[in-house]
Design an enzyme around this catalytic site. Structure first.
Site, mmCIF file in Angstrom:
data_model
loop_
_atom_site.group_PDB
_atom_site.id
_atom_site.type_symbol
_atom_site.label_atom_id
_atom_site.label_comp_id
_atom_site.label_asym_id
_atom_site.label_seq_id
_atom_site.Cartn_x
_atom_site.Cartn_y
_atom_site.Cartn_z
ATOM 1 C CD GLU A 119 5.770 -1.848 6.076
ATOM 2 O OE1 GLU A 119 5.956 -1.749 4.714
ATOM 3 O OE2 GLU A 119 5.900 -0.675 6.522
ATOM 4 C CB ALA A 142 11.990 4.171 4.003
ATOM 5 C CG ASP A 157 2.095 -0.041 0.999
ATOM 6 O OD1 ASP A 157 3.317 -0.746 0.864
ATOM 7 O OD2 ASP A 157 2.327 1.088 1.563
#
Length: 187
Positions: free
Chosen positions: A160, A98, A112
Site C-alpha cells: 500500500e 483489516a 491514506d
C-alpha cells in the site's frame, strides 16, 4: 525502545487494539481526524510537501469500529458476489481491509495519503510526485510507509504505497535507515 510507547502500538491480525483504547482526536478541515498527539507533525509534513509545489490529500484517517466493520464487510461481499464462499471471501478481504479491532486506522495513527492529481489507491500511486516526496521525507516527521512492497509476507498486508503510520521521529528514522517494517523494528 519503549514497547509501552503509544506511538509503537502494534495492531495487526495477531495484535488486536488494546481494550478501552482512549484516543483524543484532532478533526481536520476535510472531515478526517488523527490522534492529537501527532497532529503537529502531520501538519508540518503537509506544509513542507506543499512548499515543494505538491498537493497531498488525505483519503482515509481515523476509523471508528463501525466504519471499519462496514469497510471490511463491503470487501467480503465483493468476493461473495463473485461466487466464493464466506471463509474464502473473509480470507481474501483481510489482505486489503483489516478486520475491526486490527486496523491502525482505529488508533488514529494511520493515514491514506494520495496525490491530488491521482486519487486511485493502487500501485501506480507510488509513481506520483507526492508519494515520491513522502517516501524520501515522511520519516523526518515521524511517519513511515507502513506496508512496503517487499514486506507483505511479514505484515500480512498487500503493498500500500499510500498508507502512512505515525511511529515518532526516532523509530521512523531507524525504520527508514534500515529499510525495515514496524514488525521488524519491534522484534
Amino acid at each position: 525502545m519503549n514497547l509501552s510507547d503509544w506511538r509503537l502500538i502494534l495492531v495487526n491480525r495477531q495484535n488486536k487494539m488494546p481494550e478501552n483504547y482512549d484516543i483524543n482526536l484532532t478533526h481536520l478541515k476535510n472531515g478526517h481526524a488523527i490522534d492529537s498527539r501527532c497532529y503537529s507533525e502531520l501538519q508540518e509534513m503537509f506544509d513542507d510537501c506543499r512548499q515543494e509545489g505538491l498537493s497531498p490529500v488525505i483519503c482515509s484517517s481515523f476509523r471508528s469500529w463501525d466504519k471499519q466493520n462496514k469497510l471490511f464487510y463491503q470487501e467480503v461481499n465483493k468476493y461473495l458476489g463473485m461466487g466464493y464462499g464466506l471463509k474464502y471471501s473473509k480470507s481474501e478481504a483481510e489482505k486489503s481491509v483489516a478486520i475491526p479491532g486490527t486496523s491502525e486506522h482505529q488508533l488514529g495513527l494511520a493515514l491514506d495519503i494520495a496525490d491530488i492529481n491521482y486519487h486511485l489507491l493502487d500501485e501506480k500511486q507510488e509513481d506520483t510526485p507526492v508519494q515520491q516526496w513522502l517516501l524520501k521525507n515522511s520519516w523526518k516527521y515521524g511517519f513511515i510507509l507502513r506496508y512496503p512492497n517487499e514486506k507483505s509476507k511479514i505484515t500480512g498486508i498487500i503493498y500500500e504505497p499510500w498508507h502512512y503510520r505515525y511511529v515518532g521521529k526516532e523509530a521512523a528514522k531507524e525504520i527508514y535507515r534500515q529499510k525495515i517494517c514496524l514488525e521488524e523494528y519491534l522484534s
